[in-house]
Design an enzyme around this catalytic site. Structure first.
Site, PDB file in Angstrom:
ATOM      1  N   ASP A   1       0.855  -1.178   0.000  1.00  0.00           N
ATOM      2  CA  ASP A   1       0.000   0.000   0.000  1.00  0.00           C
ATOM      3  C   ASP A   1       0.895   1.233   0.000  1.00  0.00           C
ATOM      4  O   ASP A   1       1.807   1.340   0.826  1.00  0.00           O
ATOM      5  CB  ASP A   1      -0.883   0.018   1.243  1.00  0.00           C
ATOM      6  CG  ASP A   1      -1.962  -1.047   1.202  1.00  0.00           C
ATOM      7  OD1 ASP A   1      -2.342  -1.457   0.091  1.00  0.00           O
ATOM      8  OD2 ASP A   1      -2.429  -1.467   2.280  1.00  0.00           O
TER       9      ASP A   1
ATOM     10  N   ASP B   1     -13.195  -4.101  -1.987  1.00  0.00           N
ATOM     11  CA  ASP B   1     -13.106  -4.010  -0.530  1.00  0.00           C
ATOM     12  C   ASP B   1     -14.500  -4.260   0.027  1.00  0.00           C
ATOM     13  O   ASP B   1     -15.448  -3.527  -0.291  1.00  0.00           O
ATOM     14  CB  ASP B   1     -12.618  -2.626  -0.108  1.00  0.00           C
ATOM     15  CG  ASP B   1     -11.234  -2.313  -0.642  1.00  0.00           C
ATOM     16  OD1 ASP B   1     -10.417  -3.239  -0.724  1.00  0.00           O
ATOM     17  OD2 ASP B   1     -10.978  -1.143  -0.975  1.00  0.00           O
TER      18      ASP B   1
END
Length: 261
Positions: free
Chosen positions: A11, A130
Site C-alpha cells: 500500500d 473491498d
C-alpha cells in the site's frame, strides 16, 4: 494441478509503503521500490501496488514509481489507485505494469472495466473489491470504496458477478474486517466469491501465519493469497512461506526469482 500464487501487496501513500489495520492508523514502513526488489529476490510470484489515497485525492497513477519498479523486478505486477480512464490504463501498462486494479473507479464507472478489457484483454483488468460484513446485504457483505471510507449500495457477490460479466479477468478480494489483523482471512467471504465467479480470486486481508494461507487456498477456494504484514514485519520470508505450504501439500512455485534473471 495449478500452482497457488503468493502475492505481496504494498500500500503506497505519498510515495512510501504504509501499513494499517482495518484501513486505519497507517504507518510508514519503507520505500516501495526497494521493498519490491527484495520480495522479488525472495521468490514472490506477483506484486500488487495500491495508491491508497489516489481516489480520495483525485490524482492519477504513480507512473514514475511504476517505471522504477519495472526496472528492478521481472515478474507480473498490478497497480491500483487513481486509474479512471482508458488512457490511465494505457499509461500504467506502458510504464511497466502487467495489470491494473480497478476499485472505486469501477464502481463509479463500470464501463471502464469493459473498455479496458476490450482494448488490453481481460487478463489485464483486475477488480479490486473491498468488502465488509453487513447483515443488510443479500450476501452478508457490502462493497466499500475510496479506501474503505465510503459505503456503497452494492452487495459483494452481486458486484463480483457483474464485474466479471463486464470483463474483469481476476478479483482481488479484500476483507476490511480482517485487514491488517493477522488473525486469518475472512473464509466465508472468500469462499462465497470464489464459488460465484469463473475467474481467479485472490484472497486479501488477515493473513498472519502459514496455516491461514493454507486454509484460504484450500477451504476458502482462493487461487492466490495476498500478504503484507507477514513479510513486512520480517516474521516470514516469501521463501519460508512457500516451503511450509509445499510441506502441507499445497502446490507452489519454489524456484528463486533471482536465479531466473
Amino acid at each position: 494441478m495449478l500452482k497457488k500464487r503468493i502475492i505481496v501487496c504494498l500500500d503506497v501513500k505519498d510515495g512510501r509503503t504504509t501499513k494499517g489495520v482495518k484501513f486505519k492508523d497507517n504507518r510508514d514502513i519503507g520505500d516501495p521500490v526497494d521493498m519490491a526488489a527484495a520480495y522479488y529476490q525472495q521468490g514472490v510470484d506477483e506484486l500488487v501496488f495500491y495508491d491508497i489515497m489516489a481516489s480520495a485525492r483525485g490524482h492519477g497513477p504513480l507512473l514514475d514509481m511504476i517505471a522504477r519498479v519495472a526496472a528492478r523486478v521481472f515478474i507480473p505486477f498490478c497497480v491500483g489507485g487513481g486509474i479512471g480512464s482508458v488512457d490511465d490504463i494505457r499509461a500504467v501498462i506502458l510504464a511497466g505494469a502487467e495489470k491494473v486494479s480497478l476499485n472505486s473507479q469501477a464502481v463509479k464507472h463500470p464501463e471502464l472495466i469493459t473498455h479496458g478489457a476490450r482494448i488490453f484483454g481481460n487478463q489485464c483488468i483486475v477488480l479490486g473489491m473491498d468488502a465488509a460484513r453487513d447483515a443488510t446485504a443479500p450476501s452478508g457483505y457490502r462493497v466499500y470504496i475510496n479506501g474503505g471510507r465510503v459505503k456503497t449500495e452494492l452487495d459483494a457477490r452481486e458486484w463480483a458477478e457483474r464485474a466479471v460479466a463486464l470483463g474483469a479477468g481476476e478479483i482481488v478480494l479484500n476483507s476490511i474486517d480482517a485487514d491488517g489483523t493477522t488473525a486469518g482471512y475472512e473464509l466465508p467471504l472468500t469462499k462465497l466469491i470464489a464459488e460465484s465467479v469463473p475467474v481467479p480470486v485472490i484472497a486479501s486481508g488477515g493473513g498472519g501465519t502459514v496455516p491461514h494461507l493454507a486454509e484460504v487456498l484450500t477451504t476458502g477456494g482462493a487461487d492466490a493469497a495476498l500478504i503484507a504484514t507477514m513479510v513486512h514485519s520480517d516474521k516470514y520470508t516469501v521463501a519460508s512461506i512457500k516451503t511450509e505450504l509445499a510441506a502441507r501439500g499445497i502446490p507452489v512455485r519454489q524456484q528463486s526469482n533471482e536465479t531466473n534473471r
